[in-house]
Structure formats: C-alpha cells, structure tokens
Design an enzyme around this catalytic site. Sequence first.
Site, short mmCIF file in Angstrom:
data_model
loop_
_atom_site.label_atom_id
_atom_site.label_comp_id
_atom_site.label_asym_id
_atom_site.label_seq_id
_atom_site.Cartn_x
_atom_site.Cartn_y
_atom_site.Cartn_z
N ASP A 101 33.15 38.25 32.27
CA ASP A 101 32.66 39.87 32.11
C ASP A 101 32.69 40.58 31.35
O ASP A 101 32.89 41.81 31.92
CB ASP A 101 32.59 40.10 33.98
CG ASP A 101 32.09 39.31 34.81
OD1 ASP A 101 31.86 37.88 34.36
OD2 ASP A 101 31.77 39.29 36.51
N CYS A 106 36.42 39.65 40.14
CA CYS A 106 35.97 38.56 39.21
C CYS A 106 36.82 37.75 38.64
O CYS A 106 36.82 36.37 38.79
CB CYS A 106 34.21 39.12 38.40
SG CYS A 106 32.97 39.67 39.24
N LYS A 146 25.98 34.20 35.69
CA LYS A 146 26.04 34.26 37.36
C LYS A 146 25.50 35.29 37.94
O LYS A 146 25.37 36.29 37.32
CB LYS A 146 27.62 34.28 37.59
CG LYS A 146 28.31 34.98 37.27
CD LYS A 146 29.89 34.91 37.52
CE LYS A 146 30.91 36.40 36.60
NZ LYS A 146 30.57 37.25 37.76
#
Length: 258
Positions: free
Chosen positions: A33, A200, A146
């Site tokens: 990310d 994450c 995702k």
Amino acid sequence: MPSDSKPGAAAAAADDSIRAENRPFVPALIVVDMQEDFCPPNGSLAVQDGRTIAPLINDLLAKPGFVTRVATLDWHPANHISFAANHPAPNNKPFVSLIEMKNPAPGKSTETKPQRLWPIHCMADSHGAALIPEIESNRVDLLVHKGQNSQVEMYSAFADAFGNHGLKGAGGSVDVDLAFELRTKAVTDVFVVGLAGDYCVKSTALDAVKAGFRSWLIEDGTKCVVPADWNKTKEELCAAGVVVINANDAVIMRLAAV
C-alpha cells in the site's frame, strides 16, 4: 520507530537455522500500500514520513534474490464500510468511531467485529489509490488490489478481517489469491514492507505465517499510524512467528549476492 537488539538476534538465529538445516529459501517481497492517500503531503490518510521509505523499498525491489516482487493496493468502492462518511452521525468520526462489521461469508453473518472508521481513502481508480511515483513500479511483478468488497475491511493482502481468503473465500475483496500465486513459484519466505506498519503491513505479515510461509517484516521499511505503539506491535508479531528485521541484516544481504 524505536528498535532494539532482540529483533536482530532473532533474525540472525532464524537465518542461521535455515542455513544449518539446509532448508529451502525461496524469498518473495511484498510492498504494501505505498499509495498517494497514505503518504504526505496530500494523502487523506497520510502516515507520517510514509514517503521517505521509498528509496529503501526500491533498493529491496532491485535485489536479484527475490523470485517475485508483489505490490498491494487498497482499492475501495465509494460505499466502503470503513469510510466514516458512509455512516450517520454522531458515530461517524474518522479515527475515533467504531461500528459493528459482519462477516460477509455465507452463513457467518452472526460473526461480528468492531471496525474503526477512516477518512475516505484509496477509492478505486482515484489519484489517491495510485502507487506513489517514487516507487520503481517497473520492478513489480504482481499487483494485488484488495478491499474491494464494500461490506468488509481487508488490511491483509491474504485475507479479509475475518480470515476469509482466496478469490471465493474473500468474497470479491481481492483480485489475486496471493498465497496461491506465491506457491506456484515455490516461495518459502515473504519479506514485508510498506504502509502502515501497525495495520496492513502487520496483518499481511501475520497472515503470511497462517498461510504457511516464513514471514519477515523489515521495520525500517515501514512507518506506523501510531509510532509510539510499535514496540507493542513487534511483540504481537514475534509471538505469532514473524521475524522483525532491518534492511541491513544478514538475511537481506543474501538476497543481493544471488
């Protein structure tokens, strides 16, 4: 984020064990990310100093020892359950409010979890969802989108918040069965970096263990939403079997020598 000698000692012990037992070592890199919305100066959910780890990540991407290099992207629909703006006042304050989230898997709707609400971030195809240009994306072999199911959070690249995994199990949350893809390349070890360390990145590293991989988190390759809690996060990671290392540890040096 503070560091101490224990993670380094654990990394050395883990690396020595792999060598001594002549176990297979087939490593993959997962870059989590590194997106505009998670980076200063304009990200809606910017992590302090998040952009500064790009050079280290690029150094890792360039190492020839990785058999595959994965980048994950939060890729949310506009009506995602984690967006505070999608909930009525007064329980819709970003970073503060919690709502009850139901397991979206068939027959499991009675299973619930609290979900923290966030500002709108990483909406699919938006500028905020884009990989930051500082990352050398030409070195990335696989992109994982995702968090696409509006009804459930997905911090980990392997599974949603309830542990539903795979293309069917995660109910449309993700477009790649990451564990399957890694196994097709005979990967034994995953090395995780990116944003954010306490969300994450942590969840991806933990789920890598659950998926049967040796899991390594490179702590100077991540930044946290709450840096003061990093030592507590490391304790959780280590207790679950994740080895926390630095980018100059011996196991990383092996990846440059292939």
